[in-house]
Design a protein around this motif. Structure first.
Motif, PDB file in Angstrom:
ATOM      1  N   ASP A 820       0.748  -1.187  -0.073  1.00 36.42           N
ATOM      2  CA  ASP A 820       0.110   0.076   0.061  1.00 36.42           C
ATOM      3  C   ASP A 820       0.869   1.088   0.130  1.00 36.42           C
ATOM      4  O   ASP A 820       1.488   1.488   1.154  1.00 36.42           O
ATOM      5  CB  ASP A 820      -1.063  -0.071   1.207  1.00 36.42           C
ATOM      6  CG  ASP A 820      -1.865  -1.086   1.150  1.00 36.42           C
ATOM      7  OD1 ASP A 820      -2.395  -1.370  -0.071  1.00 36.42           O
ATOM      8  OD2 ASP A 820      -2.398  -1.694   2.229  1.00 36.42           O
ATOM      9  N   SER A 821       0.886   2.007  -1.094  1.00 42.06           N
ATOM     10  CA  SER A 821       1.656   3.302  -1.152  1.00 42.06           C
ATOM     11  C   SER A 821       0.679   4.237  -0.536  1.00 42.06           C
ATOM     12  O   SER A 821      -0.294   4.229   0.051  1.00 42.06           O
ATOM     13  CB  SER A 821       1.801   3.749  -2.608  1.00 42.06           C
ATOM     14  OG  SER A 821       2.413   2.683  -3.140  1.00 42.06           O
ATOM     15  N   ASN A 822       1.382   5.644  -0.361  1.00 43.59           N
ATOM     16  CA  ASN A 822       0.682   6.768   0.015  1.00 43.59           C
ATOM     17  C   ASN A 822      -0.654   7.051  -0.554  1.00 43.59           C
ATOM     18  O   ASN A 822      -1.488   7.495   0.187  1.00 43.59           O
ATOM     19  CB  ASN A 822       1.625   8.008  -0.031  1.00 43.59           C
ATOM     20  CG  ASN A 822       2.613   7.531   0.963  1.00 43.59           C
ATOM     21  OD1 ASN A 822       2.865   6.977   2.062  1.00 43.59           O
ATOM     22  ND2 ASN A 822       3.838   8.655   0.876  1.00 43.59           N
ATOM     23  N   GLU A 823      -0.964   6.597  -1.595  1.00 41.45           N
ATOM     24  CA  GLU A 823      -2.313   6.857  -2.181  1.00 41.45           C
ATOM     25  C   GLU A 823      -3.174   6.105  -1.683  1.00 41.45           C
ATOM     26  O   GLU A 823      -4.682   6.692  -1.315  1.00 41.45           O
ATOM     27  CB  GLU A 823      -2.235   6.528  -3.638  1.00 41.45           C
ATOM     28  CG  GLU A 823      -1.952   5.094  -4.017  1.00 41.45           C
ATOM     29  CD  GLU A 823      -2.091   4.506  -5.388  1.00 41.45           C
ATOM     30  OE1 GLU A 823      -2.688   5.234  -6.194  1.00 41.45           O
ATOM     31  OE2 GLU A 823      -1.508   3.474  -5.781  1.00 41.45           O
ATOM     32  N   THR A 824      -3.097   4.878  -1.006  1.00 44.05           N
ATOM     33  CA  THR A 824      -3.965   4.364  -0.100  1.00 44.05           C
ATOM     34  C   THR A 824      -4.037   4.590   1.247  1.00 44.05           C
ATOM     35  O   THR A 824      -5.099   4.690   1.803  1.00 44.05           O
ATOM     36  CB  THR A 824      -3.321   2.666  -0.317  1.00 44.05           C
ATOM     37  OG1 THR A 824      -3.744   2.451  -1.605  1.00 44.05           O
ATOM     38  CG2 THR A 824      -4.668   1.848   0.565  1.00 44.05           C
ATOM     39  N   LEU A 825      -2.854   4.936   1.814  1.00 43.09           N
ATOM     40  CA  LEU A 825      -2.482   5.142   3.228  1.00 43.09           C
ATOM     41  C   LEU A 825      -3.302   6.672   3.684  1.00 43.09           C
ATOM     42  O   LEU A 825      -4.051   6.851   4.658  1.00 43.09           O
ATOM     43  CB  LEU A 825      -1.183   5.259   3.523  1.00 43.09           C
ATOM     44  CG  LEU A 825      -0.340   4.051   3.602  1.00 43.09           C
ATOM     45  CD1 LEU A 825       1.031   4.351   3.892  1.00 43.09           C
ATOM     46  CD2 LEU A 825      -1.250   2.903   4.220  1.00 43.09           C
ATOM     47  N   TYR A 826      -3.240   7.546   2.607  1.00 43.77           N
ATOM     48  CA  TYR A 826      -3.758   8.926   3.017  1.00 43.77           C
ATOM     49  C   TYR A 826      -5.130   9.258   2.127  1.00 43.77           C
ATOM     50  O   TYR A 826      -6.079   9.979   2.676  1.00 43.77           O
ATOM     51  CB  TYR A 826      -2.874   9.883   2.521  1.00 43.77           C
ATOM     52  CG  TYR A 826      -1.316   9.800   3.440  1.00 43.77           C
ATOM     53  CD1 TYR A 826      -1.601  10.261   4.881  1.00 43.77           C
ATOM     54  CD2 TYR A 826      -0.043   9.437   2.914  1.00 43.77           C
ATOM     55  CE1 TYR A 826      -0.317  10.408   5.224  1.00 43.77           C
ATOM     56  CE2 TYR A 826       0.828   9.485   3.715  1.00 43.77           C
ATOM     57  CZ  TYR A 826       0.938   9.664   5.001  1.00 43.77           C
ATOM     58  OH  TYR A 826       2.161   9.736   5.813  1.00 43.77           O
TER      59      TYR A 826
END
Length: 939
Positions: A820-826
């Protein structure tokens, strides 16, 4: 300043990819094709010609009266045809060009694959004949005289212009450049070559001819005589280009309506092509100076095929005789070499002219001892032996042409001529290198006798024995003479004082020794090499030659019990003290051992020596037993802990092992395989710090981090990337590359750009805050001590802006499965976007401040390049619907063009791209922007 990411345009990467794909369009045979050259035809009816006929001459106006020179002499003199060269060419012209290329390839094959082409010699000559002296060159600056007259101009003006063009061929506008280094000189010659092609493509044939003439004149200059062979190579490249352009142009004129057959005759050539061809020879005949006239006519020698059947056969002897008028023997020798080069290409069967060139060359040798040449050598402080070596490429080439497929008696004749000249060493050396090795080997004893009678002062005898040794490495002399030959050769070789000269010759004779003698003789040669190369650690400068010696021994000696029984073999290996070289040598030995040692051996001598030799990593595969493979790598690391190339290879092997595990598990690790790939990451993390090369550590930290990410080992990937950032301050400002100090800036920038591309998919650590790795990298870049007057730091900032823009997208351009990259995390969280905005504002502010500093320092070229780079980032990633952002982009464009340093071609293509983008429904706002972007001319 409006931040770029807050106003970055939303990206739909799939849609953009579809837009970039070319549209498929069916093209029927014979239709226009975009890859075909566009030919403009301008034909006029010539006064007095039969109705319906056309002329190849272009008129400035249909109402202009006929040119008196053209009408009176039917256009056959050089004055009338000087500017009238626009023949009618149909759509089949491109086909003619393709056929011309295929025809040239076929004709080049006429001399056979066994003929070594000139192209294979260029690099060696350029590398061998160098100079540190300053060079000068006269650059052609062009002239308005070559422009076509404007419509309606008077006939007298047209004629006068043509006369001026002809006279201006040798007196064009020139600019002399002084104090050039060798590389600068080569760059200027390449510029002239490009200018020639551009002039030809824009139909400025007069300008093209001027360039060729002025380049040919440079070959009369021997002021820096050591550089002359390299100068010859560079300038004759331009002559070759010119010759091809002229020939192909005339060829295409004969390809309408049907292509000219490959074995065409004069009867197949139309009148227009003949007229144009004759025109070129008239132009060249008008050149006043002998040397450029010779070279330029030789360059288009092949064009004689369009005029008459025996044109080449008649021209070659005439040009050969003309060379006798050249006073400098070195200049004359290379002129003959060029004529032989052209002659072998167009008429290899005409050996008489080649022989005549060589015999004339022999007659010029007496000039070398003349007053003129001797004074020149004294003035330039050049010794006679060094001067004689300058002739080698020319003589070698001429003799190669003569000896090609020549009968054996010709070698006997050449040997007799050498004897008559007192066994001239330079000539004798070229003879041995030119003729077939079998012929030379059969007369090896005779050659040794001639070498003994040579004068040592003019040409070192060890070079002659080196040439003889090359032939004997390819062909065997009579068996009864072999020992005598080796003894006579080694008497000379062992007395050579220079270590480099010695090893160059010893390497050659090692193959002859291995081919025909036993381990006793090979061991003797090795002992002699050790004796010569050990003092003052001379072996450190001769690793390539020493490696060659090893390869030759391994080629002929496959019995390792014999090999290791040689007393001097292992001491010889001890001279390989550079790790990378030692690893390569030992790998070669092990490959031969594995290949030829079919049966298992228990010989303790062999096993002990093999273990001693094996100081390199031997690839071992345990199949699917990955744990056993990792255990082997652990043991190998302990065994070869002092060999950095081995450690680097081990890290690559372990990373590959982790990726192979992921492939087997199809990306879904079990508990066992997850633990295994973490163990692989731990192996690399422990091993990398032991490497001394900072760039090896950086690249392996990044690579290992990428491997850890691909295997969902997030904490390990985080540790690798943090370690890479932490050692950035250790990067030195200069590094040694092949023994020369070079700036490390380019290497560092390449690494950082790769690092930035990886950060897009690296999720933020929950304990370290937003964008902590990006901030850490930029902080290190800020604190790093860059070179004075360097823009590298700001270029990193420019490279970071696209990363931040990509991070602000709802969907990232690329991702890693199961990570999960930042697009998913944030998920587009406003606070996350706000952090990106703040960081982007800071970076843009730093870049703009640097641009102001460059303006104050009058570094306008750097300022323009940097401004254009930032403009490109705003154009690609910014939302230019925002007025402030749009105005910033326009200001950057104007700044980049302010001082005329921006490349016009790039600017034009950029504007075309923006106009194309403006046609998209969601990019119509660019229409207003592009109208405010203007091209500015150079100052």
């Amino acid at each position: 300043v409006c931040c770029v990411t807050r106003r970055s345009r939303g990206r739909n990467y799939d849609t953009e990819l579809q837009r970039c794909r070319p549209e498929a369009a069916p093209v029927e045979f014979g239709d226009y094709h975009p890859l075909k050259p566009i030919m403009v035809t301008d034909t006029k009816t010539r006064r007095g010609a039969r109705k319906g006929s056309t002329s190849s001459s272009s008129s400035s106006s249909s109402s202009a009266p006929a040119d008196p020179l053209s009408s009176m002499l039917d256009g056959t003199d050089p004055l009338s045809m000087f500017a009238s060269e626009a023949p009618t060419i149909s759509h089949s012209a491109s086909t003619g060009v393709d056929l011309g290329r295929k025809r040239r390839e076929k004709e080049e094959e006429a001399v056979g694959q066994d003929f070594e082409p000139w192209s294979s010699k260029r690099g060696e000559i350029l590398a061998r004949f160098t100079t540190t002296e300053k060079l000068s060159i006269n650059l052609f600056m062009g002239s308005d005289k070559g422009k076509a007259p404007s419509p309606g101009s008077a006939v007298s003006e047209k004629v006068r212009t043509r006369l001026e063009e002809l006279d201006d061929l040798e007196e064009g506008s020139q600019r002399e450049l002084l104090n050039l280094s060798q590389q600068d000189y080569a760059n200027r010659i390449e510029e002239l070559n490009q200018s020639l092609k551009e002039a030809w493509a824009s139909d400025q044939k007069v300008k093209a001819l001027k360039i060729v003439i002025q380049c040919s004149k440079l070959l009369s200059d021997t002021s820096v005589i050591q550089f002359y062979p390299s100068k010859f190579v560079l300038i004759t490249d331009i002559l070759d280009t010119f010759g091809r352009l002229v020939y192909d142009r005339i060829w295409t004129m004969c390809s309408d309506p049907r292509p000219l057959p490959e074995s065409f005759t004069v009867d197949d050539v139309n009148d227009t092509a003949k007229e144009t061809c004759l025109n070129w020879f008239f132009k060249i005949a008008s050149i006043r100076e002998l040397l450029p006239r010779l070279y330029v006519e030789a360059a288009i020698l092949k064009c004689n095929r369009f005029l008459n059947k025996s044109g080449i056969q008649e021209t070659l002897p005439r040009l050969t005789a003309m060379i006798r008028g050249i006073g400098d023997p070195l200049v004359a020798a290379y002129t003959r070499a060029y004529l032989c080069r052209v002659g072998m290409e167009v008429a290899p069967q005409l050996k008489d002219s080649l022989n005549r060139n060589f015999f004339d060359l022999l007659g010029t040798f007496r000039q070398i001892s003349g007053e003129s040449v001797q004074n020149q050598l004294v003035q330039q402080r050049v010794e006679v032996p060094e001067y004689l070596t300058l002739y080698s490429p020319a003589i070698n080439w001429i003799l190669q042409c003569i000896a090609y497929r020549a009968p054996e008696p010709l070698l006997t004749e050449m040997m007799e001529r050498c004897k008559k000249l007192g066994n001239n060493a330079l000539l004798l050396n070229s003879v041995m290198r030119a003729f077939r090795p079998e012929f030379v080997a059969a007369r090896a004893t005779d050659f040794i006798g001639m070498i003994k009678d040579c004068d040592e002062a003019g040409f070192p005898k060890h070079l002659l024995f080196g040439s003889l040794g090359r032939s004997l490495a390819c062909a065997d002399p009579p068996e009864s003479e072999r020992l005598t030959i080796l003894n006579e050769a080694w008497k000379v070789v062992t007395k050579v004082r220079s270590p480099q000269d010695y090893i160059n010759c010893a390497e050659i004779w090692m193959e002859f020794t291995c081919r025909h003698f036993t381990k006793r003789e090979v061991n003797t040669i090795l002992a002699d090499i050790i004796k010569h190369m050990t003092p003052d650690r001379a072996f450190e400068d001769a690793y390539p030659q020493l490696q060659s010696v090893i390869r030759k021994i391994l080629t002929y000696l496959h019995d390792f019990s014999v090999l290791f029984a040689m007393e001097r073999f292992l001491p010889f290996l001890d001279m390989f003290q550079k790790d990378s070289v030692r690893v390569e040598v030992c790998r070669s030995i092990m490959e031969v051992f594995i290949k030829h040692q079919v049966e298992h051996t228990r010989d303790p001598v062999i096993l002990n020596d093999i273990c001693r030799v094996c100081s390199c990593y031997i690839p071992v595969s345990f199949g699917r037993d990955f744990e056993q493979q990792l255990s082997f790598c652990v043991e190998a690391r302990a065994t070869f802990c002092n060999l950095e190339p081995v450690l680097v290879q081990l890290i690559h092997t372990v990373n590959q092992l982790a990726m192979e595990t992921s492939r087997v598990m199809r990306g879904s690790h079990s508990r066992k395989t997850a633990a295994f790939v973490r163990a692989c990451a731990a192996y690399s993390f422990i091993t990398i710090p032991s490497l001394s090369s900072i760039f090896s550590r950086l690249s392996l930290y990044l690579l290992s981090g990428q491997v850890a990410l691909a295997n969902q080992c997030l904490s390990q990937a985080d540790a690798f990337l943090k370690a890479a950032v932490s050692i950035l301050p250790e990067v030195p400002r200069s590094i040694s590359v092949e023994g020369k100090l070079r700036s490390s800036e380019s290497f560092l920038l390449d690494f950082i750009n790769n690092f930035l591309a990886t950060l897009l998919v690296v999720p933020d650590h929950p304990e370290h805050g937003v964008l902590y790795l990006v901030r850490g990298l930029l902080n290190m870049v800020q604190d790093y001590t860059w070179e004075d007057n360097s823009d590298a730091k700001v270029r990193v900032y420019v490279s970071a802006l696209p990363l931040l823009a990509a991070m602000s997208q709802e969907t990232y351009l690329y991702s890693i499965p199961k990570v999960d990259s930042n697009e998913t995390l944030y998920g587009g969280d406003p606070k996350f976007l706000s952090e990106i905005n703040k960081l982007s504002e800071t970076l843009i502010g730093q870049i703009l401040d640097h641009l102001k500093t460059l303006g104050r320092d009058e570094s306008t070229r750097r300022q323009g390049a940097l401004a254009f780079s930032l403009f490109g980032v705003l154009l690609a990633h910014g939302d230019l619907r925002n007025n402030k952002l749009s105005q910033l982009a326009i200001n950057l464009w104007n700044l980049s063009h302010k001082h005329g340093y921006c490349e016009t071609r790039v600017s034009v293509r950029t504007l075309e791209y923006i106009k194309h983008q403006a046609l998209q429904p969601d990019m119509s706002h660019l229409t207003d922007t592009v109208q405010r972007l203007a091209l500015q001319s150079r100052t």
